[in-house]
Scaffold this active site. Structure first.
Site, PDB file in Angstrom:
ATOM      1  N   TYR A 142       0.802  -0.988   0.118  1.00  0.00           N
ATOM      2  CA  TYR A 142       0.066  -0.008  -0.080  1.00  0.00           C
ATOM      3  C   TYR A 142       0.990   1.333  -0.025  1.00  0.00           C
ATOM      4  O   TYR A 142       0.353   2.185  -0.372  1.00  0.00           O
ATOM      5  CB  TYR A 142      -0.949   0.071   1.202  1.00  0.00           C
ATOM      6  CG  TYR A 142      -2.165  -0.488   0.921  1.00  0.00           C
ATOM      7  CD1 TYR A 142      -2.462  -1.689   0.521  1.00  0.00           C
ATOM      8  CD2 TYR A 142      -3.277   0.069   1.168  1.00  0.00           C
ATOM      9  CE1 TYR A 142      -3.552  -2.390   0.616  1.00  0.00           C
ATOM     10  CE2 TYR A 142      -4.692  -0.527   1.229  1.00  0.00           C
ATOM     11  CZ  TYR A 142      -4.738  -1.883   0.763  1.00  0.00           C
ATOM     12  OH  TYR A 142      -5.868  -2.581   0.555  1.00  0.00           O
ATOM     13  N   LYS A 192       3.133 -15.520   1.878  1.00  0.00           N
ATOM     14  CA  LYS A 192       3.282 -16.221   0.656  1.00  0.00           C
ATOM     15  C   LYS A 192       4.805 -16.293   0.436  1.00  0.00           C
ATOM     16  O   LYS A 192       5.415 -15.998  -0.473  1.00  0.00           O
ATOM     17  CB  LYS A 192       2.788 -15.314  -0.573  1.00  0.00           C
ATOM     18  CG  LYS A 192       2.661 -16.032  -2.197  1.00  0.00           C
ATOM     19  CD  LYS A 192       1.770 -16.978  -1.955  1.00  0.00           C
ATOM     20  CE  LYS A 192       1.713 -17.834  -3.375  1.00  0.00           C
ATOM     21  NZ  LYS A 192       0.922 -18.928  -3.455  1.00  0.00           N
ATOM     22  N   ASP A 224      -3.060 -18.447  -0.034  1.00  0.00           N
ATOM     23  CA  ASP A 224      -4.104 -18.739  -0.980  1.00  0.00           C
ATOM     24  C   ASP A 224      -4.660 -19.725  -0.313  1.00  0.00           C
ATOM     25  O   ASP A 224      -5.953 -19.971  -0.247  1.00  0.00           O
ATOM     26  CB  ASP A 224      -3.453 -19.293  -2.145  1.00  0.00           C
ATOM     27  CG  ASP A 224      -2.230 -20.160  -1.984  1.00  0.00           C
ATOM     28  OD1 ASP A 224      -1.606 -20.340  -0.919  1.00  0.00           O
ATOM     29  OD2 ASP A 224      -1.713 -20.980  -3.103  1.00  0.00           O
ATOM     30  N   ASP A 248      -6.429  -7.048   3.915  1.00  0.00           N
ATOM     31  CA  ASP A 248      -7.527  -6.250   3.341  1.00  0.00           C
ATOM     32  C   ASP A 248      -8.562  -7.429   2.744  1.00  0.00           C
ATOM     33  O   ASP A 248      -9.659  -7.265   3.082  1.00  0.00           O
ATOM     34  CB  ASP A 248      -7.135  -5.311   2.302  1.00  0.00           C
ATOM     35  CG  ASP A 248      -8.096  -4.725   1.411  1.00  0.00           C
ATOM     36  OD1 ASP A 248      -8.943  -4.122   2.207  1.00  0.00           O
ATOM     37  OD2 ASP A 248      -8.133  -4.675   0.219  1.00  0.00           O
ATOM     38  N   ASP A 252     -12.319  -9.038   4.427  1.00  0.00           N
ATOM     39  CA  ASP A 252     -13.522  -8.991   3.496  1.00  0.00           C
ATOM     40  C   ASP A 252     -14.134 -10.398   3.551  1.00  0.00           C
ATOM     41  O   ASP A 252     -15.451 -10.428   3.735  1.00  0.00           O
ATOM     42  CB  ASP A 252     -13.451  -8.380   2.188  1.00  0.00           C
ATOM     43  CG  ASP A 252     -13.655  -6.773   1.964  1.00  0.00           C
ATOM     44  OD1 ASP A 252     -13.463  -6.101   3.242  1.00  0.00           O
ATOM     45  OD2 ASP A 252     -14.014  -6.367   0.857  1.00  0.00           O
TER      46      ASP A 252
END
Ligand code: IPM
Ligand code: MG
Length: 361
Positions: A142, A192, A224, A248, A252
Site C-alpha cells: 500500500y 506467501k 491462498d 484487506d 472481507d
C-alpha cells in the site's frame, strides 16, 4: 467524571447516516459514567469537495487532539476520475499513516442469529466463527516505494513495491501475539513465503518474535490456502496476523462468512497513542441516503473505541449486549436478512436499527 474528546469523520456515502446512529448509542451507553465531547472533521470525498484535499491538515490536527477517532466510510463513484493522489481513499491511507496506526484489529464473530445469513453451508457455520484478523496497516504494498508508471519493452507498465522493514513486522507480530494470549492462544501467520522475498522476512521475523510468547501456538499458512481454509473450516482460526494487502482481502472474506460485511467493526491502533475505529465496510454509494444501511458495524466500532482507547468497559459491554438482543429479537437490515426461512425476522432501516439498539441499552 472523566471527559473524553472524540473526533468524528463521517466521510462519504452511508458514512454520515451510520455515524448519526452511532453517536446516539455512544451518548446513551455512557450515561453519567463519562462525558463525551464530539468534534467533526472532513475526510475523503466530502473533504475533496470542500477543501480540494482528501485529508486536510485540520483533520489530522483534530484527530491528534482527540482521545479517539470514529470514522464512517470514504469514497464513491463521484470521485472515481479525480487524480489518484487526491482520491478519497488516499485520505484514509493518509490518516492511518499520519496517526501511526500500524495494527488493524478486525474481529469476525458469527452471531448465532445470523448463521442463516452466512454464505457458508449450515454444517460449516455450526462449528462457530470467532476469529481476529490482525492486519498490518501502514506498510507493505500500500505504501511501498518506488511505485508508478514506466515504459517496459516499449509499452506502458505500472508497478508497486511490497516492502517490509523487520521492525514493522516485529511490532505488528507483537500485537497479534498479545491478542492471542488474551484469546485462544493460537496464532496463524499468513504469508506467501513460497514465492515472495518479503514474505520470507515476514515469516522469519514472526518466528523470532514467537520466542517471547511460548504460551501461544504459532502456525504459518500461505495466503491462498488461508483463503480456502476460511471457507472450508473457519472454526480452526483464532488470531490471524498478516500484511496490509493480504489482510484487506482476508478480512472481507471473514466478514462475508459471518453473515454480512455490514456487521464488522475494526480498531486501528498505534504505539500507545490514539486509535481510530471504523466499520470494515465501505461507503456503499448505491444505498446511501436511503435509510437502508446497516449501522451495526459502526455501532460496534463505538464499543471497540470504548474498550481499547477510553477504558469504558461497562458501556462497551452494554452496546454489544444491546446489539445481540436486537438481533435475537429478529430485527434485520436488508444485508443480514436470511435469503430463505426468514420467518420471525423483521426488516428495518438504518434509523430504526439505531433506535432499537438505544432502546435495548
Ligand atoms: C479497508 C478498505 C480500504 C483499504 C480502502 C477503502 C482504501 O478496503 O479498510 O479495508 O484497502 O484499506
Ligand atoms: Mg478492504
Amino acid at each position: 467524571m472523566s471527559k473524553y474528546k472524540i473526533c468524528l469523520l463521517p466521510g462519504d456515502g452511508i458514512g454520515p447516516e451510520i455515524m448519526e446512529q452511532a453517536i446516539e448509542v455512544a451518548k446513551a451507553s455512557v450515561g453519567s459514567e463519562a462525558e463525551l465531547e464530539f468534534t467533526t472533521a472532513l475526510l475523503g470525498g466530502v473533504a475533496i469537495d470542500t477543501t480540494g484535499k482528501p485529508l486536510p491538515d485540520e483533520t489530522v490536527a483534530a484527530c491528534k487532539a482527540a482521545d479517539g477517532v470514529l470514522l464512517g466510510a470514504v469514497g464513491g463513484p463521484k470521485w472515481d476520475n479525480v487524480d489518484r493522489s487526491i482520491r478519497p481513499e488516499s485520505g484514509l491511507l493518509g490518516i492511518r499513516k499520519a496517526l501511526g496506526l500500524f495494527s488493524n484489529l478486525r474481529p469476525a464473530v458469527l452471531f448465532p442469529e445470523l448463521a442463516p445469513a452466512s454464505c457458508l453451508r449450515a454444517d460449516i457455520v455450526a462449528a462457530g466463527i470467532d476469529l481476529l484478523v490482525v492486519r498490518e496497516l501502514t506498510g507493505g504494498i500500500y505504501f511501498g516505494e518506488p511505485r508508478g508508471d514506466k515504459t517496459i519493452d516499449g509499452e506502458p507498465a505500472s508497478f508497486n513495491t511490497m516492502v517490509y522493514k523487520q521492525s514493522e513486522v516485529r511490532r505488528v507480530a507483537r500485537v497479534a501475539f498479545e491478542a492471542a494470549q488474551k484469546r485462544g492462544k493460537r496464532l496463524c501467520s499468513v504469508d506467501k513465503a513460497n514465492v515472495l522475498d518479503v514474505s520470507r522476512l515476514w515469516r522469519e521475523t514472526v518466528i523470532e518474535v514467537s520466542k517471547d510468547y511460548p504460551d501461544v501456538t504459532l502456525e504459518h499458512m500461505y495466503v491462498d490456502n488461508a483463503a480456502m481454509q476460511l471457507i472450508r473450516d473457519p472454526s480452526q482460526f483464532d488470531v490471524v496476523v498478516t500484511s496490509n494487502l493480504f489482510g484487506d482481502i482476508l478480512s472481507d472474506e471473514s466478514a462475508a462468512i459471518t453473515g454480512s460485511i455490514g456487521m464488522l467493526p475494526s480498531a486501528s491502533l498505534g504505539e500507545g497513542g490514539i486509535g481510530l475505529f471504523e466499520p470494515i465496510h465501505g461507503s456503499a454509494p448505491d444505498i446511501a441516503g436511503q435509510d437502508k444501511a446497516n449501522p451495526l458495524a459502526m455501532i460496534l466500532s463505538v464499543a471497540m473505541l470504548f474498550r481499547h482507547s477510553l477504558n469504558l468497559v461497562a458501556p462497551a459491554d452494554r452496546i454489544e449486549a444491546a446489539v445481540r438482543k436486537v438481533l435475537a429479537d429478529g430485527y434485520r437490515t436488508g444485508d443480514i436478512m436470511p435469503r430463505e426461512n426468514a420467518e420471525g425476522c423483521k426488516m428495518v432501516g438504518c434509523k430504526e436499527m439505531g433506535r432499537l439498539v438505544l432502546e435495548n441499552l
